[in-house]
Design a protein around this motif. Structure first.
Motif, PDB file in Angstrom:
ATOM      1  N   GLY A  45       0.791  -1.227   0.000  1.00  0.00           N
ATOM      2  CA  GLY A  45       0.000   0.000   0.000  1.00  0.00           C
ATOM      3  C   GLY A  45       0.820   1.272   0.000  1.00  0.00           C
ATOM      4  N   LYS A  46       2.122   1.184  -0.261  1.00  0.00           N
ATOM      5  CA  LYS A  46       2.990   2.361  -0.212  1.00  0.00           C
ATOM      6  C   LYS A  46       2.572   3.426  -1.224  1.00  0.00           C
ATOM      7  N   THR A  47       2.319   2.993  -2.463  1.00  0.00           N
ATOM      8  CA  THR A  47       1.938   3.961  -3.494  1.00  0.00           C
ATOM      9  C   THR A  47       0.568   4.552  -3.194  1.00  0.00           C
ATOM     10  N   THR A  48      -0.355   3.726  -2.701  1.00  0.00           N
ATOM     11  CA  THR A  48      -1.667   4.251  -2.300  1.00  0.00           C
ATOM     12  C   THR A  48      -1.518   5.315  -1.219  1.00  0.00           C
ATOM     13  N   LEU A  50       1.126   7.200  -0.656  1.00  0.00           N
ATOM     14  CA  LEU A  50       1.732   8.399  -1.220  1.00  0.00           C
ATOM     15  C   LEU A  50       0.713   9.204  -2.020  1.00  0.00           C
ATOM     16  N   GLN A  51      -0.176   8.517  -2.734  1.00  0.00           N
ATOM     17  CA  GLN A  51      -1.219   9.219  -3.492  1.00  0.00           C
ATOM     18  C   GLN A  51      -2.159   9.976  -2.565  1.00  0.00           C
ATOM     19  N   LEU A  56      -3.819  13.172  -4.290  1.00  0.00           N
ATOM     20  CA  LEU A  56      -4.212  12.644  -5.590  1.00  0.00           C
ATOM     21  C   LEU A  56      -5.317  11.609  -5.453  1.00  0.00           C
ATOM     22  N   ALA A  57      -5.516  11.114  -4.244  1.00  0.00           N
ATOM     23  CA  ALA A  57      -6.608  10.186  -3.930  1.00  0.00           C
ATOM     24  C   ALA A  57      -7.118  10.541  -2.542  1.00  0.00           C
ATOM     25  N   ARG A  58      -8.381  10.247  -2.296  1.00  0.00           N
ATOM     26  CA  ARG A  58      -8.969  10.560  -0.994  1.00  0.00           C
ATOM     27  C   ARG A  58      -9.006   9.309  -0.109  1.00  0.00           C
TER      28      ARG A  58
END
Length: 223
Positions: A45-48, A50-51, A56-58
Motif C-alpha cells: 500500500g505504499k503507493t496508495t 503516497l497518493q 491525488l486520492a482521498r
C-alpha cells in the motif's frame, strides 16, 4: 502538529462483497526539513499512501492537515492549486513531456501557476545547472539519458519552491551510479531549503540515509 499531518487514515477498496483494507487507521506527522523514508513489501500500500498524502486520492476515512489547514475539506480545484503551490512530486517514471526541452519541462509548473515565463527562466536554469545539466538545457527529453531525465524531473519538482516533496522510487529505474547522483543532489537541496520529504522506496541503503525510516505493514506504519 508539524508541517504536515495525516491523521487516522484508512483506505478500503470494495469489489462486490469483498472488502480490502489497504491502510488501517495510520497516522504520520512530518516536520519542516525532515526526510522520511517509507519502506514495505510490494503490494503493502505504499503507493496508495503516497497518493493520499499527495491529495491525488482521498482516504476512506481520516484527515490531512498542512500548516494546520484541513485538506480533506477542499474541493478538487482547491487541491490542484494546493499541489501546484506547495507540493513537489518525483516519480519512478519521470513523466516529462517528450516534445519539450529540459528547460521547458522545468518551467511547466510555474507556467501552469500563471508565472511569467521570462521571470522564471533564471530560476529554472539555476536548478538545471545545479543538477549538472547546464549543457542540456535545450535538449529534448528523448535526447537525455535516464539519469539526466530524472534530474530534470527533480528540478521540475522544485521550481515552485514546495514545502513538501513526495517521491515514489525516485532512483528505481537508474543504475547505482546515476541513482546515487540523483539522491545526493536531492538530499543536498532538501537540506539547503529545509524541505520536508517523504520517499517511498525498496532501496534499503537510500532509506537508511534519511532522518527517519518507517515500514508499512498490514496497513500500519511502524518505526
Amino acid at each position: 502538529m508539524g508541517l504536515f499531518l495525516a491523521q487516522d487514515i484508512t483506505k478500503i477498496y470494495r469489489s462486490g462483497n469483498t472488502k480490502i483494507t489497504v491502510l488501517n487507521n495510520l497516522s504520520i506527522n512530518i516536520e519542516r526539513g525532515e526526510m522520511t523514508a517509507i519502506t514495505g513489501a510490494s503490494g503493502s500500500g505504499k503507493t496508495t499512501l503516497l497518493q493520499i498524502l499527495g491529495t491525488l486520492a482521498r482516504p476512506t476515512t481520516g484527515s490531512l492537515f498542512f500548516n494546520g489547514e484541513d485538506l480533506t475539506r477542499k474541493n478538487q480545484q482547491e487541491l490542484a492549486e494546493f499541489r501546484n503551490r506547495s507540493l513537489g512530486f518525483i516519480f519512478q517514471f519521470h513523466h516529462l513531456l517528450p516534445d519539450f526541452t529540459a528547460l521547458e519541462n522545468v518551467l511547466m509548473p510555474a507556467l501552469i501557476a500563471g508565472h511569467d515565463r521570462k521571470e522564471m527562466i533564471p530560476a529554472a536554469r539555476r536548478l538545471l545547472e545545479r543538477m549538472e545539466l547546464n549543457h542540456r538545457l535545450h535538449h529534448k527529453i528523448s535526447e537525455l539519458s535516464g539519469g539526466e531525465q530524472q534530474r530534470t524531473a527533480l528540478a521540475r519538482a522544485l521550481i515552485m519552491k514546495p514545502a513538501l516533496v513526495l517521491a515514489d522510487e525516485p532512483t528505481g529505474n537508474l543504475d547505482s551510479r546515476s541513482g546515487n547522483l540523483v539522491f545526493n543532489l536531492f538530499q543536498d537541496l532538501c537540506r539547503e531549503r529545509e524541505l520536508a520529504t517523504i520517499i517511498v522506496t525498496h532501496n534499503n541503503d537510500l532509506a537508511d540515509r534519511m532522518d527517519r525510516r518507517l515500514t508499512l505493514k498490514e496497513g500500519i506504519l511502524k518505526e
